[in-house]
Design a protein around this motif. Structure first.
Motif, PDB file in Angstrom:
ATOM      1  N   MET A 186       0.873  -1.170   0.130  1.00 21.19           N
ATOM      2  CA  MET A 186       0.209  -0.111  -0.061  1.00 21.19           C
ATOM      3  C   MET A 186       0.656   1.322  -0.078  1.00 21.19           C
ATOM      4  N   SER A 187       0.616   2.163  -0.878  1.00 20.13           N
ATOM      5  CA  SER A 187       1.408   3.477  -1.094  1.00 20.13           C
ATOM      6  C   SER A 187       0.444   4.467  -1.304  1.00 20.13           C
ATOM      7  N   GLY A 188       1.065   5.734  -1.306  1.00 18.63           N
ATOM      8  CA  GLY A 188       0.040   6.822  -1.610  1.00 18.63           C
ATOM      9  C   GLY A 188       0.169   8.043  -0.366  1.00 18.63           C
ATOM     10  N   SER A 189      -0.603   9.117  -0.465  1.00 18.46           N
ATOM     11  CA  SER A 189      -0.619  10.033   0.564  1.00 18.46           C
ATOM     12  C   SER A 189      -1.470   9.260   1.811  1.00 18.46           C
ATOM     13  N   GLU A 190      -1.526  10.100   2.886  1.00 21.65           N
ATOM     14  CA  GLU A 190      -2.262   9.487   3.854  1.00 21.65           C
ATOM     15  C   GLU A 190      -3.779   9.483   3.619  1.00 21.65           C
ATOM     16  N   VAL A 191      -4.343  10.453   2.792  1.00 18.82           N
ATOM     17  CA  VAL A 191      -5.836  10.671   2.653  1.00 18.82           C
ATOM     18  C   VAL A 191      -6.120   9.949   1.356  1.00 18.82           C
ATOM     19  N   LEU A 192      -5.057   9.124   0.707  1.00 16.57           N
ATOM     20  CA  LEU A 192      -5.454   8.471  -0.441  1.00 16.57           C
ATOM     21  C   LEU A 192      -4.356   7.308  -0.515  1.00 16.57           C
ATOM     22  N   GLN A 193      -4.852   6.159  -0.444  1.00 18.54           N
ATOM     23  CA  GLN A 193      -3.856   5.060  -0.369  1.00 18.54           C
ATOM     24  C   GLN A 193      -4.228   4.126  -1.777  1.00 18.54           C
ATOM     25  N   VAL A 194      -2.973   3.903  -2.331  1.00 15.39           N
ATOM     26  CA  VAL A 194      -2.792   3.084  -3.638  1.00 15.39           C
ATOM     27  C   VAL A 194      -2.274   1.728  -3.443  1.00 15.39           C
ATOM     28  N   GLU A 195      -2.993   0.559  -3.746  1.00 13.64           N
ATOM     29  CA  GLU A 195      -2.423  -0.676  -3.699  1.00 13.64           C
ATOM     30  C   GLU A 195      -2.486  -1.259  -5.132  1.00 13.64           C
ATOM     31  N   ARG A 196      -1.399  -1.702  -5.479  1.00 14.49           N
ATOM     32  CA  ARG A 196      -0.903  -2.597  -6.828  1.00 14.49           C
ATOM     33  C   ARG A 196      -1.494  -3.891  -6.786  1.00 14.49           C
ATOM     34  N   ARG A 197      -2.066  -4.687  -7.645  1.00 14.98           N
ATOM     35  CA  ARG A 197      -2.272  -5.945  -7.682  1.00 14.98           C
ATOM     36  C   ARG A 197      -2.134  -6.190  -8.907  1.00 14.98           C
ATOM     37  N   GLY A 198      -1.074  -6.783  -9.405  1.00 18.59           N
ATOM     38  CA  GLY A 198      -0.767  -6.867 -10.856  1.00 18.59           C
ATOM     39  C   GLY A 198      -0.732  -6.009 -11.781  1.00 18.59           C
ATOM     40  N   ASP A 199      -1.985  -5.884 -12.652  1.00 19.18           N
ATOM     41  CA  ASP A 199      -1.978  -4.828 -13.539  1.00 19.18           C
ATOM     42  C   ASP A 199      -3.211  -3.846 -13.073  1.00 19.18           C
ATOM     43  N   VAL A 200      -3.572  -4.090 -11.919  1.00 18.21           N
ATOM     44  CA  VAL A 200      -4.787  -3.216 -11.334  1.00 18.21           C
ATOM     45  C   VAL A 200      -4.230  -2.648 -10.160  1.00 18.21           C
ATOM     46  N   GLU A 201      -4.747  -1.400 -10.012  1.00 13.61           N
ATOM     47  CA  GLU A 201      -4.468  -0.553  -8.819  1.00 13.61           C
ATOM     48  C   GLU A 201      -5.905  -0.180  -8.029  1.00 13.61           C
ATOM     49  N   ILE A 202      -5.604  -0.564  -6.782  1.00 15.91           N
ATOM     50  CA  ILE A 202      -6.984  -0.180  -5.905  1.00 15.91           C
ATOM     51  C   ILE A 202      -6.593   1.218  -5.142  1.00 15.91           C
ATOM     52  N   VAL A 203      -7.644   2.147  -5.407  1.00 18.96           N
ATOM     53  CA  VAL A 203      -7.433   3.565  -4.839  1.00 18.96           C
ATOM     54  C   VAL A 203      -8.338   3.632  -3.565  1.00 18.96           C
ATOM     55  N   ALA A 208     -12.827   4.130   2.425  1.00 17.05           N
ATOM     56  CA  ALA A 208     -12.673   3.451   3.614  1.00 17.05           C
ATOM     57  C   ALA A 208     -13.891   3.951   4.520  1.00 17.05           C
ATOM     58  N   GLY A 209     -14.331   3.169   5.349  1.00 15.76           N
ATOM     59  CA  GLY A 209     -15.259   3.389   6.270  1.00 15.76           C
ATOM     60  C   GLY A 209     -16.786   3.201   6.009  1.00 15.76           C
ATOM     61  N   ARG A 210     -17.787   4.024   6.467  1.00 11.35           N
ATOM     62  CA  ARG A 210     -18.917   3.699   6.217  1.00 11.35           C
ATOM     63  C   ARG A 210     -19.563   4.268   5.114  1.00 11.35           C
ATOM     64  N   ALA A 211     -18.964   5.184   4.660  1.00 10.67           N
ATOM     65  CA  ALA A 211     -19.571   6.282   3.445  1.00 10.67           C
ATOM     66  C   ALA A 211     -18.528   6.400   2.531  1.00 10.67           C
ATOM     67  N   PHE A 212     -19.055   6.335   1.128  1.00 15.13           N
ATOM     68  CA  PHE A 212     -17.991   6.474  -0.050  1.00 15.13           C
ATOM     69  C   PHE A 212     -17.440   7.866  -0.025  1.00 15.13           C
ATOM     70  N   CYS A 213     -18.298   8.770  -0.041  1.00 10.96           N
ATOM     71  CA  CYS A 213     -17.951  10.507  -0.132  1.00 10.96           C
ATOM     72  C   CYS A 213     -19.109  11.317   0.268  1.00 10.96           C
ATOM     73  N   ALA A 214     -18.760  12.275   1.406  1.00 14.98           N
ATOM     74  CA  ALA A 214     -19.967  12.986   1.757  1.00 14.98           C
ATOM     75  C   ALA A 214     -20.042  14.219   0.909  1.00 14.98           C
ATOM     76  N   GLY A 215     -18.953  14.507  -0.105  1.00 15.31           N
ATOM     77  CA  GLY A 215     -19.016  15.666  -0.708  1.00 15.31           C
ATOM     78  C   GLY A 215     -17.912  16.401  -0.327  1.00 15.31           C
ATOM     79  N   LEU A 216     -18.112  17.974  -0.624  1.00 14.85           N
ATOM     80  CA  LEU A 216     -17.279  18.919  -0.362  1.00 14.85           C
ATOM     81  C   LEU A 216     -17.031  19.085   1.249  1.00 14.85           C
TER      82      LEU A 216
END
Length: 266
Positions: free
Chosen positions: A1-18, A58-66
């Motif tokens: 797992m890499s990336g900034s604290e607020v955005l995590q990026v995980e590489r699995r083969g040819d796929v990235e999980i953001v 992460a967590g219980r919501a996808f994104c609450a907006g701005l």
């Protein structure tokens, strides 16, 4: 797992999980998360190693907006110049999501409100949990219902009537209705959501790299095509180009030899 604290990026083969990673703030878009997303999507534009992106939160919501708390006091000394800069800065995320060559599979749980809804709409495919709910929250805070591409994406996904209902009212649409009107592709239990996204990614990876990229191009271009002649002209050019690639020759050979193709990306 890499990336900034607020955005995590995980590489699995040819796929990235953001992963949007501000769960305590329901992954609301603050300046740090916006800049991290901009940097990530910009980096994908000429990245031939990543073939599919799975976007989740992460967590219980996808994104609450701005995140209104994270952008200062909007009520004092409003500035058109500053507001326009911020508007275009955030909107660029959605534009880059649609123009990046990689298909984007979005996994939505809980609320996807305002800018969170626009993030989900900008993806190519959406899977959602049973508790998913989306709304155009902008119109309920003194703004317009169309924001960050929502008035472009939504009518093309669900038609004018449903899009108008949602954007003009700010009403939430729940998972079952979202599936019925074509806003999402499937409803998946939370503990199976990532596996469902990765399974779709695996199916996409069965395609040759250039074939996958050009198919996304064709979908994006033809949604605004003037008619079937224009749409088929794009498809014809795509197929002629792909028929002259090394990967097409490999696919034919693999089919005849009853084996899996080995893609070269050329």
């Amino acid at each position: 797992m890499s990336g900034s604290e607020v955005l995590q990026v995980e590489r699995r083969g040819d796929v990235e999980i953001v992963t949007l990673n501000r769960p305590d703030a329901l992954n609301a878009l603050n300046p740090d998360l916006v800049e991290a997303l901009l940097a990530y999507w910009q980096g994908l534009q000429e990245n031939n190693d990543v073939r599919v992106v799975v976007l989740r939160a992460a967590g219980r919501a996808f994104c609450a907006g701005l995140d209104l708390k994270g952008w200062g006091d909007f009520s004092s000394e409003p500035s058109v110049a500053n507001a326009l800069y911020m508007q275009r800065r955030i909107g660029r995320i959605m534009r880059m999501m649609r123009t990046c060559p990689q298909p984007v599979i979005c996994l939505v749980q809980g609320a996807a409100a305002g800018g969170g809804m626009s993030l989900a709409l900008a993806a190519d495919v959406r899977y959602a949990t049973p508790d998913m709910r989306m709304n155009a929250a902008f119109i309920r805070i003194g703004l317009g219902g169309g924001d960050m591409g929502s008035s472009y994406f939504l009518p093309r996904l669900v038609g004018h009537s449903v899009a108008s209902e949602l954007l003009l009212s700010g009403r939430f649409i729940q998972a079952e209705r979202a599936l019925k009107v074509g806003l999402i592709s499937d409803i998946v239990e939370p503990d199976a959501l990532l596996d469902a996204g990765l399974a779709l990614a695996d199916d996409m990876l069965l395609a040759a790299p250039m074939g996958l990229r050009l198919t996304k191009d064709a979908l994006n271009l033809n949604i605004d095509a003037s008619g079937i002649e224009a749409a088929m002209a794009i498809e014809d050019r795509q197929q002629v180009m792909l028929s002259n690639t090394a990967d097409h020759g490999e696919a034919v050979a693999a089919f005849l030899q009853k084996r899996k193709p080995v893609w070269q990306g050329r």
